[in-house]
Design a protein around this motif. Structure first.
Motif, PDB file in Angstrom:
ATOM      1  N   LYS A 136       3.049   8.086   1.325  1.00  0.00           N
ATOM      2  CA  LYS A 136       3.677   8.353   0.218  1.00  0.00           C
ATOM      3  C   LYS A 136       2.481   8.358  -0.792  1.00  0.00           C
ATOM      4  O   LYS A 136       2.587   9.225  -1.698  1.00  0.00           O
ATOM      5  N   GLU A 137       1.674   7.400  -0.755  1.00  0.00           N
ATOM      6  CA  GLU A 137       0.751   7.415  -2.064  1.00  0.00           C
ATOM      7  C   GLU A 137      -0.191   8.449  -1.696  1.00  0.00           C
ATOM      8  O   GLU A 137      -0.729   9.069  -2.886  1.00  0.00           O
ATOM      9  N   GLU A 176       1.628  11.761  -3.082  1.00  0.00           N
ATOM     10  CA  GLU A 176       1.521  11.658  -4.466  1.00  0.00           C
ATOM     11  C   GLU A 176       0.206  11.987  -4.985  1.00  0.00           C
ATOM     12  O   GLU A 176       0.145  12.697  -5.968  1.00  0.00           O
ATOM     13  N   LYS A 177      -0.812  11.454  -4.563  1.00  0.00           N
ATOM     14  CA  LYS A 177      -2.256  11.634  -5.195  1.00  0.00           C
ATOM     15  C   LYS A 177      -2.484  13.028  -4.948  1.00  0.00           C
ATOM     16  O   LYS A 177      -3.116  13.771  -5.769  1.00  0.00           O
ATOM     17  N   PHE A 189       1.711  15.825  -5.292  1.00  0.00           N
ATOM     18  CA  PHE A 189       2.797  15.809  -6.487  1.00  0.00           C
ATOM     19  C   PHE A 189       2.292  15.608  -7.818  1.00  0.00           C
ATOM     20  O   PHE A 189       2.787  16.013  -8.766  1.00  0.00           O
ATOM     21  N   LYS A 190       1.309  14.678  -7.929  1.00  0.00           N
ATOM     22  CA  LYS A 190       0.615  14.477  -9.323  1.00  0.00           C
ATOM     23  C   LYS A 190      -0.003  15.476 -10.032  1.00  0.00           C
ATOM     24  O   LYS A 190       0.126  16.025 -10.907  1.00  0.00           O
ATOM     25  N   ASN A 221       6.961  13.690  -9.651  1.00  0.00           N
ATOM     26  CA  ASN A 221       7.149  12.211  -9.472  1.00  0.00           C
ATOM     27  C   ASN A 221       7.739  12.414  -7.993  1.00  0.00           C
ATOM     28  O   ASN A 221       8.759  12.903  -7.925  1.00  0.00           O
ATOM     29  N   LEU A 222       7.223  11.834  -6.999  1.00  0.00           N
ATOM     30  CA  LEU A 222       8.011  11.855  -5.536  1.00  0.00           C
ATOM     31  C   LEU A 222       8.838  10.606  -5.285  1.00  0.00           C
ATOM     32  O   LEU A 222       8.378   9.544  -5.578  1.00  0.00           O
ATOM     33  N   TYR A 223       9.998  11.120  -5.241  1.00  0.00           N
ATOM     34  CA  TYR A 223      11.138   9.817  -4.911  1.00  0.00           C
ATOM     35  C   TYR A 223      11.239   9.240  -3.529  1.00  0.00           C
ATOM     36  O   TYR A 223      11.515   8.418  -3.369  1.00  0.00           O
ATOM     37  N   CYS A 268      10.503  16.133   1.000  1.00  0.00           N
ATOM     38  CA  CYS A 268      10.440  15.460   0.021  1.00  0.00           C
ATOM     39  C   CYS A 268      11.256  15.858  -1.139  1.00  0.00           C
ATOM     40  O   CYS A 268      11.828  17.023  -1.347  1.00  0.00           O
ATOM     41  N   SER A 283      11.286  15.437  -5.337  1.00  0.00           N
ATOM     42  CA  SER A 283      10.642  15.071  -6.594  1.00  0.00           C
ATOM     43  C   SER A 283      11.256  15.439  -7.895  1.00  0.00           C
ATOM     44  O   SER A 283      12.238  16.220  -7.646  1.00  0.00           O
TER      45      SER A 283
END
Length: 172
Positions: free
Chosen positions: A6-7, A10-11, A14-15, A20-22, A38, A40
């Motif tokens: 997930k990190e 996101e990095k 998604f960022k 924002n990834l939920y 995913c 988001s």
């Protein structure tokens, strides 16, 4: 392991897209590659459902968006069979996409997140069928941030009650 994925999602994905990834779940889509479904939210508060292909080039992890939908276009989530423990579900957009989650628990986690984000951002009439509503709705006594553990706890509670009832002597 999933928090590291997930990190990384996101990095790397998604960022840069300002989202924002939920939630993300692994889906069985291809034998060779790994895919994630995913959910988001964009800066404009639009909820997106995105299918991501995960692959490696050398030691580097790569992610590629293969499909993207808006939650506003989602008409229904069909869990196939509410009474059985199966990972299959359908997403009904203009076209129906049949998917297989990694597990039944991840299928429910996805449906809970979509339901929660629908209530928070769209408030539209989204049909979620063939799921046990106790595990989908946040107003349940079992609601928590870690619902999968609570699902297991509830199953254990029922099993314990059955054992206790079977050990009780019957009145004559």
């Amino acid at each position: 392991m999933s928090s590291l994925v997930k990190e990384d999602l996101e990095k790397k994905l998604f960022k840069p897209l300002s989202q924002n990834l939920y939630e993300f779940i692994e889906i069985e889509f291809s034998v060779q590659d790994r895919y994630y479904l995913c959910v988001s939210v964009t800066k404009n508060e639009e909820v997106k459902i995105i299918m991501v292909k995960h692959y490696r080039i050398g030691l580097d992890e790569k992610y590629e968006v293969t499909k993207k939908w808006s939650l506003n276009d989602l008409q229904m989530i069909d869990g196939k069979e509410a009474d059985t423990d199966n990972p299959f579900f359908d997403l009904h957009f203009k076209k129906v996409y049949s998917l297989e989650a990694y597990s039944c628990a991840s299928k429910y986690a996805f449906a809970r997140t979509v339901n929660r984000l629908n209530h928070a951002y769209l408030k539209k009439d989204l049909q979620i069928v063939n799921f046990d509503s106790t595990y989908i709705n946040d107003d349940s006594i079992w609601s928590s941030n870690n619902k999968d553990c609570l699902v297991l706890m509830r199953i254990c509670f029922y099993a314990f009650n059955l054992v206790c009832l079977s050990l009780c002597p019957l009145p004559l």
